[in-house]
Design an enzyme around this catalytic site. Structure first.
Site, short mmCIF file in Angstrom:
data_model
loop_
_atom_site.label_atom_id
_atom_site.label_comp_id
_atom_site.label_asym_id
_atom_site.label_seq_id
_atom_site.Cartn_x
_atom_site.Cartn_y
_atom_site.Cartn_z
N LYS A 1 -13.78 -0.64 6.37
CA LYS A 1 -14.22 -1.70 5.41
C LYS A 1 -15.20 -2.57 5.86
O LYS A 1 -16.31 -2.82 5.33
CB LYS A 1 -12.94 -2.55 4.62
CG LYS A 1 -12.37 -1.82 3.56
CD LYS A 1 -11.38 -0.75 3.88
CE LYS A 1 -10.56 -0.07 3.05
NZ LYS A 1 -9.72 0.76 3.31
N TRP B 1 0.93 -1.08 0.22
CA TRP B 1 -0.01 -0.01 0.00
C TRP B 1 0.88 1.19 0.01
O TRP B 1 1.89 1.31 0.79
CB TRP B 1 -0.84 -0.03 1.28
CG TRP B 1 -2.02 1.15 1.20
CD1 TRP B 1 -2.53 1.69 0.43
CD2 TRP B 1 -1.97 1.87 2.45
NE1 TRP B 1 -3.27 2.60 1.00
CE2 TRP B 1 -3.02 2.83 2.22
CE3 TRP B 1 -1.65 1.90 3.95
CZ2 TRP B 1 -3.53 3.72 3.04
CZ3 TRP B 1 -2.18 2.55 4.88
CH2 TRP B 1 -2.98 3.62 4.42
N ASP C 1 -0.62 -5.11 9.35
CA ASP C 1 -1.51 -4.30 8.89
C ASP C 1 -2.53 -5.12 8.75
O ASP C 1 -2.95 -5.90 7.68
CB ASP C 1 -1.10 -3.52 7.72
CG ASP C 1 -1.99 -2.37 7.09
OD1 ASP C 1 -3.31 -2.63 7.69
OD2 ASP C 1 -1.83 -1.53 6.54
#
Length: 400
Positions: free
Chosen positions: A246, A130, A211
């Protein structure tokens, strides 16, 4: 003071959204930004979240500050979800959790914490990763290194090279690992491979920083935390940045958490004291609404089951779009084998499309992807999938 200063470049992903909004193409499709969308193209508010918010508003009596580390009930609920209520890390109080402003805030707090006590350490991120990982840890003052991860030839995990690289990471360095639904590739480790990574961390003495932004988007909330559970049983120091953007759809509420897991409870108390000092000089206290709503869901058995069902619906929809994309490209006669897209997990896929194709799709068809061909599968719907597949086929012939 700004007269002789050049503007900062736009964010590579969020900048795409700004371009998308200005695009006048009536058929435009945004496959760039990492936000879940339903089949109507909207980012929904989950029904479980709506109910929890109604309960929260009805019971709310104050808008006073939360504690620096957040509401204690939220912190416990996060630990149960991320670590598992039966895990030794949770049961023995070896873990401490703070409510952070989203997963990004959790990563930033963790980065600043580590920089205080490990100023000479380097941070290792997967290749690719990312994009904001580089920015967050770089701005914290760390030198960034890469370890092998994605193999563009096989469209899969380059595990042998990954293990070789991690085997050379020295003690005291920090390794950022995507727990599940790797962003941007969609390629994950299996359980046996995670076992090997945990063994290496124990052997080498580097610090894992997990993460965990997509819990529940891979196989399920329990299945997706396997890596966290395995690191927890190892009895080593590690950190987890988690997010409810999310899986709860709480994007604009900025609801995340940083969990620091230590070998013992006494060490965890010391760690928490220093995490609080980082937070105090950064944002003082976390935002309340999203975290309190999430706590209600995680503590109410009926709402929890409703949330799990809604999360499963999102997960199934994304998998269905993967299948439809692969079949649609085949039906359009697009050259190449795209079956690898079905094997990937989560919202993202490395499509394998060249930057020339990506640029052509954006300028000619209003289809927006991140450079390198990363696709957010949740941007596909039953209404736009045929248009996207035909456009990719035309782009492959024209701009490849």
């Amino acid at each position: 003071m700004w007269k002789n200063i050049q503007p900062a470049p736009p964010d590579s992903i969020l900048g795409l959204t700004e371009q998308f909004k200005k695009d006048q193409n009536p058929h435009k499709v945004n496959l760039g930004v990492g936000v879940y969308k339903d089949n109507s193209g909207k980012t929904p508010i989950l029904a479980a979240v709506k109910k929890a918010e109604q309960m929260l508003l009805a019971a709310e009596t104050s808008k006073s500050y939360l504690p620096i580390s957040g509401d204690p009930a939220y912190d416990r609920a996060v630990q149960k979800l991320v670590l598992g209520a039966e895990s030794d890390a949770f049961q023995s109080a070896r873990a401490v959790t703070v409510h952070a402003p989203g997963g990004t805030g959790a990563l930033k707090v963790g980065a600043d914490l580590l920089k205080r006590f490990m100023p000479e350490a380097r941070v290792w991120v997967s290749s690719p990763t990312w994009a904001n990982h580089n920015g967050i840890f770089g701005d914290a003052g760390f030198a960034i290194k890469n370890y092998s991860y994605y193999n563009p030839e096989t469209r899969g995990l380059d595990f042998d090279r990954m293990i070789a690289d991690l085997g050379r990471v020295p003690a005291g360095d920090i390794v950022v690992l995507h727990t599940c639904c790797h962003n941007p590739s969609g390629v994950d480790l299996d359980q046996g491979q995670w076992d090997e990574v945990v063994r290496l961390a124990e052997q080498q003495g580097w610090i894992p920083f997990l993460d965990f932004a997509y819990q529940g988007f891979g196989d399920g909330v329990v299945e997706d935390r396997y890596a966290v559970e395995r690191f927890g049983t190892a009895g080593i120091d590690f950190l987890v940045a988690s997010s409810f953007s999310k899986n709860f759809g709480l994007y604009n509420e900025r609801t995340g958490a940083l969990t620091v897991i230590c070998p013992g409870a006494d060490e965890a108390i010391v760690a928490l004291s220093h995490v609080k000092t980082v937070i105090r000089t950064n944002y003082s206290n976390p935002p309340a609404h999203g975290g309190l709503a999430a706590t209600i869901i995680l503590e109410d058995s009926q709402l929890y089951e409703q949330w799990l069902a809604e999360l499963a619906d999102m997960r199934v929809r994304i998998k269905d779009m993967r299948k439809r994309l692969v079949q649609g490209l085949a039906d359009c006669g697009v050259a190449g084998d795209f079956s690898f897209i079905e094997k990937q997990r989560g919202m993202f896929s490395f499509s394998g499309l060249s930057d020339n194709v990506v640029n052509w799709l954006r300028t000619e068809k209003g289809i927006y992807m991140v450079g390198g061909g990363r696709i957010n599968l949740a941007g596909l719907t039953t209404d736009n999938i045929d248009y996207v597949c035909r456009a990719i086929g035309e782009a492959m012939e024209t701009a490849a």
